[in-house]
Design a protein around this motif. Sequence first.
Motif, PDB file in Angstrom:
ATOM      1  N   PHE B   9       0.808  -1.248   0.097  1.00 19.63           N
ATOM      2  CA  PHE B   9       0.228   0.044  -0.066  1.00 19.63           C
ATOM      3  C   PHE B   9       0.926   1.348   0.195  1.00 19.63           C
ATOM      4  CE2 PHE B   9      -3.196  -2.904   1.346  1.00 19.63           C
ATOM      5  CZ  PHE B   9      -4.531  -2.653   0.590  1.00 19.63           C
ATOM      6  N   PHE B  10       2.001   1.202   0.538  1.00 20.35           N
ATOM      7  CA  PHE B  10       2.789   2.302   0.709  1.00 20.35           C
ATOM      8  C   PHE B  10       4.030   2.605  -0.275  1.00 20.35           C
ATOM      9  CE2 PHE B  10       1.152   2.424   5.278  1.00 20.35           C
ATOM     10  CZ  PHE B  10       0.519   3.521   5.077  1.00 20.35           C
ATOM     11  N   VAL B  11       4.197   1.400  -1.137  1.00 22.59           N
ATOM     12  CA  VAL B  11       5.356   1.506  -2.074  1.00 22.59           C
ATOM     13  C   VAL B  11       4.686   1.098  -3.450  1.00 22.59           C
ATOM     14  CG1 VAL B  11       7.761   0.823  -2.658  1.00 22.59           C
ATOM     15  CG2 VAL B  11       7.154   1.111  -0.197  1.00 22.59           C
ATOM     16  N   LEU B  12       4.445  -0.170  -3.438  1.00 18.78           N
ATOM     17  CA  LEU B  12       4.016  -0.671  -4.763  1.00 18.78           C
ATOM     18  C   LEU B  12       2.875  -0.349  -5.384  1.00 18.78           C
ATOM     19  CD1 LEU B  12       4.894  -2.843  -6.797  1.00 18.78           C
ATOM     20  CD2 LEU B  12       3.254  -4.369  -5.729  1.00 18.78           C
ATOM     21  N   LEU B  13       1.881  -0.049  -4.775  1.00 18.77           N
ATOM     22  CA  LEU B  13       0.555   0.827  -5.315  1.00 18.77           C
ATOM     23  C   LEU B  13       0.907   1.927  -5.825  1.00 18.77           C
ATOM     24  CD1 LEU B  13      -2.441  -0.111  -5.877  1.00 18.77           C
ATOM     25  CD2 LEU B  13      -3.019   0.650  -3.456  1.00 18.77           C
ATOM     26  N   PRO B  14       1.318   3.018  -4.998  1.00 22.33           N
ATOM     27  CA  PRO B  14       1.694   4.101  -5.330  1.00 22.33           C
ATOM     28  C   PRO B  14       2.391   4.250  -6.616  1.00 22.33           C
ATOM     29  CG  PRO B  14       2.006   4.353  -3.172  1.00 22.33           C
ATOM     30  CD  PRO B  14       1.819   2.624  -3.509  1.00 22.33           C
ATOM     31  N   LYS B  34       8.475  11.490  -8.842  1.00 24.42           N
ATOM     32  CA  LYS B  34       7.201  12.027  -9.551  1.00 24.42           C
ATOM     33  C   LYS B  34       6.111  10.781  -9.681  1.00 24.42           C
ATOM     34  CE  LYS B  34       6.417  14.485 -13.558  1.00 24.42           C
ATOM     35  NZ  LYS B  34       7.012  14.870 -15.057  1.00 24.42           N
ATOM     36  N   LEU B  35       6.453   9.515 -10.116  1.00 28.70           N
ATOM     37  CA  LEU B  35       5.538   8.601 -10.202  1.00 28.70           C
ATOM     38  C   LEU B  35       4.944   8.017  -8.854  1.00 28.70           C
ATOM     39  CD1 LEU B  35       7.090   5.561 -11.984  1.00 28.70           C
ATOM     40  CD2 LEU B  35       5.067   6.821 -12.588  1.00 28.70           C
ATOM     41  N   PHE B  36       5.833   8.363  -7.891  1.00 32.79           N
ATOM     42  CA  PHE B  36       5.428   7.935  -6.228  1.00 32.79           C
ATOM     43  C   PHE B  36       4.363   8.810  -5.713  1.00 32.79           C
ATOM     44  CE2 PHE B  36       6.736   6.781  -1.918  1.00 32.79           C
ATOM     45  CZ  PHE B  36       6.358   5.664  -2.117  1.00 32.79           C
ATOM     46  N   ILE B  37       4.714  10.289  -6.167  1.00 32.40           N
ATOM     47  CA  ILE B  37       3.713  11.065  -5.667  1.00 32.40           C
ATOM     48  C   ILE B  37       2.382  11.047  -6.248  1.00 32.40           C
ATOM     49  CG2 ILE B  37       3.345  13.675  -5.601  1.00 32.40           C
ATOM     50  CD1 ILE B  37       6.371  14.079  -5.619  1.00 32.40           C
ATOM     51  N   TRP B  38       2.295  11.329  -7.612  1.00 35.29           N
ATOM     52  CA  TRP B  38       1.012  11.217  -8.405  1.00 35.29           C
ATOM     53  C   TRP B  38       0.333   9.965  -8.198  1.00 35.29           C
ATOM     54  CZ3 TRP B  38      -1.189  15.354  -9.040  1.00 35.29           C
ATOM     55  CH2 TRP B  38      -0.518  16.399  -9.178  1.00 35.29           C
TER      56      TRP B  38
END
Lengths: 257, 352
Positions: B9-14, B34-38
């Motif tokens: 939930f905190f790494v792979l999904l974002p 950028k990927l992570f934030i959005w």
Amino acid sequence: METGIIQQIIDAYHNYRGSSYYVLFFFCALMFLLFTEKKKTIRLILVYSSVFLVVLFMLPPFAWLVTKILGEEIYYRTIWLFPIGITISYCAVKLISRQQSRAKKVSMWVLLVALCIYGGAFTYQHSDFTKAENSYHLPQVVIELCDLIKEDGMNVKAAFPREMVTYVRQYDSTILLAFGREKLLPWFGGDHELHYALQDKVLDTKNVARILREQECKYLILNEEQKLLEPFSQYGFQIFTRVQNYVIYLDKEKPEL
Amino acid sequence: MSVISILYFFVLLPFLLGSFYFPQREEKSIEFSKLFIWGFVVELFLFELIYTPFILFYNKFSAFSNTLTVVYAILSIFLLYRWLKQHKIKHIISIKSLFIKENILWIFPLSIIAFQLFMGIFYQYLDGDDAYYMAQSTAAYMTDYMYGFEPYTGITTALDMRHGMAGIPIFISYLSRMTGIHPAIMGHTIFSTFLIGMTYLVFYQLAKRLFKNKQKEQALFLGFIALLQMFGNSTIYTNETFFLTRTSQGKAVMASFIIPLLLLLLFEMMERMEVYKSFNHKKLQMSDIWIRIIMIQIAAVACTTLAVYLVPLLLGVGILVITIHVRKIKPLLFFLCCLFPSAFYGILYLLY
């Protein structure tokens, strides 16, 4: 409309600013960038948009409209939109970059860091910051008390001391409270009979027991040092157990809700 | 199992949901941050989108969380398949590669951020408003009803729609249910640590836009931001106070994460227009920005219902300034067309 709303704008600004110099730094940084910034994107997004927002915030008809629709108490949140930290930081870096020698750059950095520290208030100095007693970030004594009175799958009603009511239901929602945090907050209005009765220096045991029964409250938690007019046992409440400085009383006569 | 769920939930999904934003059009490389934030914004957007009908018509928590899980799972599988098929992973620039040079200056921001993370984990701030928000999270988790109880005492009550629309407390309950970790631990320790890190990723992205290809300046900027966050507790109302004391509350997510992200979006919009020197250029691709504007409005409502006022105001002012600059009404018209989520939630806010 005008006088009242202008006062509200001033109040919102002062409430937000407090004793900090950051808002002042922000206005200085905006002025500096207004005259020195050459990059178009930064001028538009950081400078002009900020000036626009500040003007809008101070505009009485705008404030009147917003407070009418959304309420007075939240108008200060418009200031959240001012990019205070971003503008100050950007300006600080520009000031450092302008220095020619390394020594001057370091001196400017030291000066600006000192200004940021002097002009603000250290968050972790706040008295409400304490070392976490557990990973729940809740007082350990509350957790221990809750674990003792909770009943698997069943709701149980209890009266906790006022200093604990904020935390109980964060930990366990099967514990219902005789009075909660709303009774401690003046803006909710009114007082709770039990909360009022528990404020006495010497508790009127008979009266407290009566209210607890009326409210079908199975447990009462009191500070050990709390003085009682008569022992609770006279009215059917027995000492269930003790945790740290607190005593849990159990209503033996009406154990079921 | 909890660790795997947390990582999902905190790494792979974002990360996977982030690729949803930047499918084909993005240039040769994509930054991890950028990927992570959005991706996290999409995670919140999907949450709020599914949460809204549930809170309006059927407040059973298990039904809602099962639906959300199915949606997240389907999207994850689809996006993972697409990533692997297109071999896009090799194009991601990691943050690590950016810290190689100018190590000493990066110590300035990183040490302050590390200190804040340490304080967030090992120190507690007993905030009174958590008696409402965290109690709602725990109640949904333990009773299976969302906003069905008066959080202070636990008596049953009608839905408090103004608070109920902002689903962050239920998002915490959802994460708790999926990881098996108590909501108070999830909110106060895990989610708040994640949010601190996420917020600094936004500031890092901002630093990169303000100081292009100037690592020293980027490090200094991030250092000053972190310093101001730590010394911004002049009153209980500042963004900085919310950020470090009430981190997991929706209002704090709005003040410290969403608002800088809106500025980032405006910067990105302006930069693209600068490249082509016009808003009408054939090659100017803005569709993903308008989609992000729609999504962030809904994600912001998950944080606080006041987002229906704050998000359109900040974006509106920024886009108005851009419109005046380009002397074309198009950006403003496009923006106004994208405002329907705020209009919808605004009407709900006023109705209840």
